[in-house]
Scaffold this active site. Structure first.
Site, PDB file in Angstrom:
ATOM      1  N   LYS A  15     -10.388 -25.396 -51.771  1.00 51.39           N
ATOM      2  CA  LYS A  15      -9.422 -24.401 -51.272  1.00 51.39           C
ATOM      3  C   LYS A  15      -9.081 -24.797 -49.841  1.00 51.39           C
ATOM      4  O   LYS A  15      -9.831 -24.522 -48.903  1.00 51.39           O
ATOM      5  CB  LYS A  15     -10.072 -23.005 -51.310  1.00 51.39           C
ATOM      6  N   GLY A  18     -15.481 -23.956 -41.186  1.00 55.09           N
ATOM      7  CA  GLY A  18     -14.551 -22.997 -40.579  1.00 55.09           C
ATOM      8  C   GLY A  18     -15.226 -22.249 -39.454  1.00 55.09           C
ATOM      9  O   GLY A  18     -16.201 -22.729 -38.858  1.00 55.09           O
ATOM     10  N   GLU A  69     -15.544 -19.266 -28.361  1.00 58.48           N
ATOM     11  CA  GLU A  69     -14.838 -20.488 -28.773  1.00 58.48           C
ATOM     12  C   GLU A  69     -13.338 -20.212 -28.737  1.00 58.48           C
ATOM     13  O   GLU A  69     -12.863 -19.304 -29.413  1.00 58.48           O
ATOM     14  CB  GLU A  69     -15.255 -20.883 -30.201  1.00 58.48           C
ATOM     15  N   THR A  93     -16.148 -16.119 -40.350  1.00 59.52           N
ATOM     16  CA  THR A  93     -15.913 -16.349 -41.786  1.00 59.52           C
ATOM     17  C   THR A  93     -17.163 -16.941 -42.432  1.00 59.52           C
ATOM     18  O   THR A  93     -17.533 -16.561 -43.547  1.00 59.52           O
ATOM     19  CB  THR A  93     -14.701 -17.281 -42.013  1.00 59.52           C
ATOM     20  N   GLY A  94     -17.823 -17.844 -41.727  1.00 59.12           N
ATOM     21  CA  GLY A  94     -19.042 -18.461 -42.260  1.00 59.12           C
ATOM     22  C   GLY A  94     -20.123 -17.429 -42.536  1.00 59.12           C
ATOM     23  O   GLY A  94     -20.793 -17.465 -43.575  1.00 59.12           O
ATOM     24  N   GLU A 145     -20.511 -25.398 -42.017  1.00 57.45           N
ATOM     25  CA  GLU A 145     -20.208 -26.190 -40.805  1.00 57.45           C
ATOM     26  C   GLU A 145     -19.278 -25.335 -39.971  1.00 57.45           C
ATOM     27  O   GLU A 145     -18.102 -25.171 -40.319  1.00 57.45           O
ATOM     28  CB  GLU A 145     -19.489 -27.489 -41.188  1.00 57.45           C
ATOM     29  N   CYS A 165     -13.759 -29.071 -33.799  1.00 55.81           N
ATOM     30  CA  CYS A 165     -14.971 -28.251 -33.707  1.00 55.81           C
ATOM     31  C   CYS A 165     -15.995 -28.824 -32.743  1.00 55.81           C
ATOM     32  O   CYS A 165     -16.696 -28.086 -32.066  1.00 55.81           O
ATOM     33  CB  CYS A 165     -15.588 -28.090 -35.084  1.00 55.81           C
TER      34      CYS A 165
HETATM   35  P1  NDP Z   1     -11.475 -19.908 -40.798  1.00 53.70           P
HETATM   36  O1  NDP Z   1     -12.907 -19.574 -40.844  1.00 53.70           O
HETATM   37  O2  NDP Z   1     -10.513 -18.864 -40.422  1.00 53.70           O
HETATM   38  O3  NDP Z   1     -10.981 -20.470 -42.219  1.00 53.70           O
HETATM   39  C1  NDP Z   1     -11.565 -21.580 -42.862  1.00 53.70           C
HETATM   40  C2  NDP Z   1     -11.214 -21.548 -44.328  1.00 53.70           C
HETATM   41  O4  NDP Z   1     -11.791 -20.397 -44.937  1.00 53.70           O
HETATM   42  C3  NDP Z   1      -9.725 -21.454 -44.624  1.00 53.70           C
HETATM   43  O5  NDP Z   1      -9.434 -22.150 -45.820  1.00 53.70           O
HETATM   44  C4  NDP Z   1      -9.537 -19.954 -44.820  1.00 53.70           C
HETATM   45  O6  NDP Z   1      -8.385 -19.652 -45.547  1.00 53.70           O
HETATM   46  C5  NDP Z   1     -10.793 -19.615 -45.594  1.00 53.70           C
HETATM   47  N1  NDP Z   1     -11.217 -18.222 -45.507  1.00 53.70           N
HETATM   48  C6  NDP Z   1     -10.874 -17.279 -44.587  1.00 53.70           C
HETATM   49  N2  NDP Z   1     -11.532 -16.113 -44.845  1.00 53.70           N
HETATM   50  C7  NDP Z   1     -12.292 -16.331 -45.944  1.00 53.70           C
HETATM   51  C8  NDP Z   1     -13.208 -15.536 -46.696  1.00 53.70           C
HETATM   52  N3  NDP Z   1     -13.495 -14.279 -46.346  1.00 53.70           N
HETATM   53  N4  NDP Z   1     -13.825 -16.073 -47.767  1.00 53.70           N
HETATM   54  C9  NDP Z   1     -13.583 -17.351 -48.119  1.00 53.70           C
HETATM   55  N5  NDP Z   1     -12.725 -18.160 -47.456  1.00 53.70           N
HETATM   56  C10 NDP Z   1     -12.101 -17.669 -46.375  1.00 53.70           C
HETATM   57  O7  NDP Z   1     -11.365 -21.177 -39.838  1.00 53.70           O
HETATM   58  P2  NDP Z   1     -10.047 -21.921 -39.339  1.00 53.70           P
HETATM   59  O8  NDP Z   1      -9.300 -22.449 -40.520  1.00 53.70           O
HETATM   60  O9  NDP Z   1      -9.355 -21.045 -38.363  1.00 53.70           O
HETATM   61  O10 NDP Z   1     -10.666 -23.198 -38.597  1.00 53.70           O
HETATM   62  C11 NDP Z   1     -11.092 -23.167 -37.289  1.00 53.70           C
HETATM   63  C12 NDP Z   1     -12.598 -22.982 -37.211  1.00 53.70           C
HETATM   64  O11 NDP Z   1     -13.249 -23.998 -37.959  1.00 53.70           O
HETATM   65  C13 NDP Z   1     -13.118 -23.143 -35.792  1.00 53.70           C
HETATM   66  O12 NDP Z   1     -14.074 -22.151 -35.530  1.00 53.70           O
HETATM   67  C14 NDP Z   1     -13.778 -24.503 -35.804  1.00 53.70           C
HETATM   68  O13 NDP Z   1     -14.774 -24.662 -34.850  1.00 53.70           O
HETATM   69  C15 NDP Z   1     -14.302 -24.579 -37.204  1.00 53.70           C
HETATM   70  N6  NDP Z   1     -14.525 -25.969 -37.625  1.00 53.70           N
HETATM   71  C16 NDP Z   1     -15.812 -26.427 -37.773  1.00 53.70           C
HETATM   72  C17 NDP Z   1     -16.045 -27.759 -38.096  1.00 53.70           C
HETATM   73  C18 NDP Z   1     -17.442 -28.288 -38.284  1.00 53.70           C
HETATM   74  O14 NDP Z   1     -17.596 -29.342 -38.905  1.00 53.70           O
HETATM   75  N7  NDP Z   1     -18.476 -27.627 -37.789  1.00 53.70           N
HETATM   76  C19 NDP Z   1     -14.935 -28.704 -38.279  1.00 53.70           C
HETATM   77  C20 NDP Z   1     -13.637 -28.101 -38.154  1.00 53.70           C
HETATM   78  C21 NDP Z   1     -13.453 -26.775 -37.832  1.00 53.70           C
HETATM   79  P3  NDP Z   1      -7.013 -19.370 -44.745  1.00 53.70           P
HETATM   80  O15 NDP Z   1      -6.753 -20.531 -43.850  1.00 53.70           O
HETATM   81  O16 NDP Z   1      -6.031 -19.273 -45.799  1.00 53.70           O
HETATM   82  O17 NDP Z   1      -7.264 -18.100 -43.957  1.00 53.70           O
END
Ligand code: NDP
Length: 493
Positions: A194, A246, A397, A250-251, A269, A303
């Site tokens: 997804k 993400g 962040e 959300t995590g 992650e 990230c």
């Molecule tokens: P989000 O947590 O907002 O979203 C990540 C993914 O999860 C998207 O596909 C999102 O869909 C989906 N999502 C959102 N809510 C839910 C839910 N309740 N249940 C299941 N899936 C959900 O992160 P961002 O996309 O805004 O990315 C930025 C974040 O990611 C930053 O905090 C960054 O630090 C982190 N990150 C971490 C990395 C690592 O390796 N540690 C690498 C890259 C980024 P949708 O986009 O459609 O809302």
């Protein structure tokens, strides 16, 4: 250097009415609503995607489950390796097309899309391909004495967990998608991916290339949609593992949901508020170019990139003055212009979030701090001074091009400030004083520590966070534990 012409097949791909990629085919469920894909450099719509509902997610998961049981299970590790390598070849052959799709949807500079995102996708796929033939258990000499003179021995097996759900953020969709796909396929799992609703196109295209690479239908499925789509995936009983990249909020919510689903396996992650420590022995002129590049790559939406600079007080004034000079000179503009080094933020909600932090920082700005008055989500690269470590700019962040800087006096103060964070993804130390560096490394609470470099991922080196930055490790062979079950067998003979 010039502005890139969009390839005809990229234009045609964007013009398609995109559905989901399920069991080797595009699936259109006409009742689903559509999501606009916006080019962040122009604010123009470039495509639309479908917003998957529960029925579509169930269809994709069933496809992945059928493929796990009937197709992928009988493919030998050697063949799995060949097919992942073939996929890497195809990504390489279609690299310009994939790079343009990423740039048009995420605002990533075309040079970064080409030389980082797509190039790393190929490198990581080849790494995961090489792991398929190296998954093994152990032979164990049981420790208890034999009761009646019989003999016995024990072995462990590593078996694929089954269907994996890969949930991907918007910053490096293709590459992070390839981490999940590569990890799943090499261990014998199948996957439903997804992508983020903002950047789904490159992974839809990757799934088509996977079919061309001979990866059987159903082994890789892509469902597009919002967070709700991700939630349907987590709740699906046929999904055995969630691999999520993400944000921390959300995590945490995904982790809770996974635990409520019979303790479903989950690796997370998550975000960071990463520190870079500049010790007194370094030459500021020598370190600044690489430090600035590692910090502001993809407009700071990385990230692992630093958001907090700690500079020894003897070098603080020089550092601040020279860093500001470099930042003022960065060429800002269209991500399709090969000479530009700083592009737009990736999407409108994130633009709003970064603007909020810029407003908060107004009295502390050293350089930057402005929204650029043009079409697109452009802001200046920004350096902010911080005097109080409880300042939200130091704590939260921003995931954008806003970096705080603070002086330190000694090692004790440095470590205490560096660790004053709920996050623990990465950190760097800039110094040639190796004994000091080795003294500091064990004290820093972070999953990855770089010395005289930052934001550099290598597939041979494990990657993941401590504290709120995550659970589990990606890459090297560390990911294998997360995608396989360890089965113990005892044999009496
Ligand atoms: P989000 O947590 O907002 O979203 C990540 C993914 O999860 C998207 O596909 C999102 O869909 C989906 N999502 C959102 N809510 C839910 C839910 N309740 N249940 C299941 N899936 C959900 O992160 P961002 O996309 O805004 O990315 C930025 C974040 O990611 C930053 O905090 C960054 O630090 C982190 N990150 C971490 C990395 C690592 O390796 N540690 C690498 C890259 C980024 P949708 O986009 O459609 O809302």
């Amino acid at each position: 250097m010039s502005t890139v012409q969009i390839l005809e097949n990229v234009q045609n791909f964007m013009n398609r009415s995109h559905g989901h990629f399920i069991h080797g085919k595009t699936v259109q469920n006409t009742h689903e609503s559509r999501i606009n894909i916006i080019n962040p450099a122009t604010e123009q719509r470039v495509a639309t995607i479908a917003d998957a509902d529960q029925a579509t997610v169930d269809q994709a998961v069933k496809s992945a489950h059928d493929a796990f049981v009937n197709a992928w299970a009988s493919v030998s590790p050697y063949e799995r390796s060949l097919k992942l390598n073939k996929l890497a070849d195809l990504v390489e052959q279609h690299s310009e097309e994939l790079a343009q799709l990423e740039t048009l949807t995420s605002g990533k500079l075309i040079m970064i899309s080409r030389h980082l995102e797509v190039a790393q996708t190929v490198i990581f796929l080849r790494h995961f391909a090489s792991c398929a033939t190296k998954i093994h258990g152990q032979t164990i000499q049981p420790s208890l004495p034999s009761m009646q003179g019989e003999k016995y021995t024990a072995v462990t097996l590593r078996q694929p967990v089954g269907v994996v759900a890969g949930i991907i953020p918007w910053n490096f969709s293709l590459m992070i998608g390839a981490w999940k796909i590569g990890s799943a396929l090499t261990t014998g799992c199948t996957i439903v991916v997804k992508p983020s609703e903002f950047t789904s196109l490159s992974l839809l295209r990757l799934a088509e290339l996977a079919l061309k690479a001979g990866i059987p239908a159903g082994v890789i499925n892509v469902v597009t949609g919002t967070g709700k789509t991700g939630q349907y995936l987590i709740d699906s009983p046929l999904v055995k593992k969630i691999s999520f990249t993400g944000s921390v909020p959300t995590g945490i919510s995904i982790g809770k949901q996974a635990m409520h689903n019979d303790l479903k396996r989950v690796s997370l992650e998550l975000g960071g508020k990463n520190a870079a420590a500049i010790l007194p022995d370094v030459s500021i002129d020598e370190i600044l170019p690489l430090l600035i590049q590692s910090t502001f790559v993809h407009q700071g939406q990385v990230c692992a990139a630093p958001e907090r600079f700690f500079v020894h007080q003897s070098k603080y004034d020089e550092f601040v003055e020279k860093a500001a000079q470099i930042l003022k000179q960065l060429k800002i503009g269209s991500p399709l212009d090969e000479s530009v080094v700083f592009g737009p933020l990736s999407n409108q909600p994130h633009f709003e979030k970064v603007k909020h932090y810029l407003k908060m920082a107004q009295d502390q700005i050293i350089t930057g701090g402005h929204v650029i008055d043009t079409q697109g989500y452009f802001v200046e690269p920004t350096l902010v001074k911080v005097e109080n470590i409880e300042d939200p700019l130091f704590i939260e962040e921003t995931f954008g091009p806003i970096v705080t800087v603070i002086p330190f006096e000694n090692e004790v103060e440095l470590i205490s400030m560096m660790n004053h964070s709920r996050f623990g993804l990465s950190a760097s130390i800039w110094s040639n004083d190796l004994s000091k560096v080795f003294r500091l490394i064990p004290q820093i609470e972070a999953g990855s520590i770089w010395v005289n470099m930052h934001t550099f991922l290598d597939p041979a080196v494990p990657f993941g966070g401590v504290k709120a930055s995550g659970v589990g490790r990606e890459f090297s062979d560390a990911f294998i534990d997360d995608y396989t079950e360890l089965k113990s067998v005892m044999i009496r003979y």
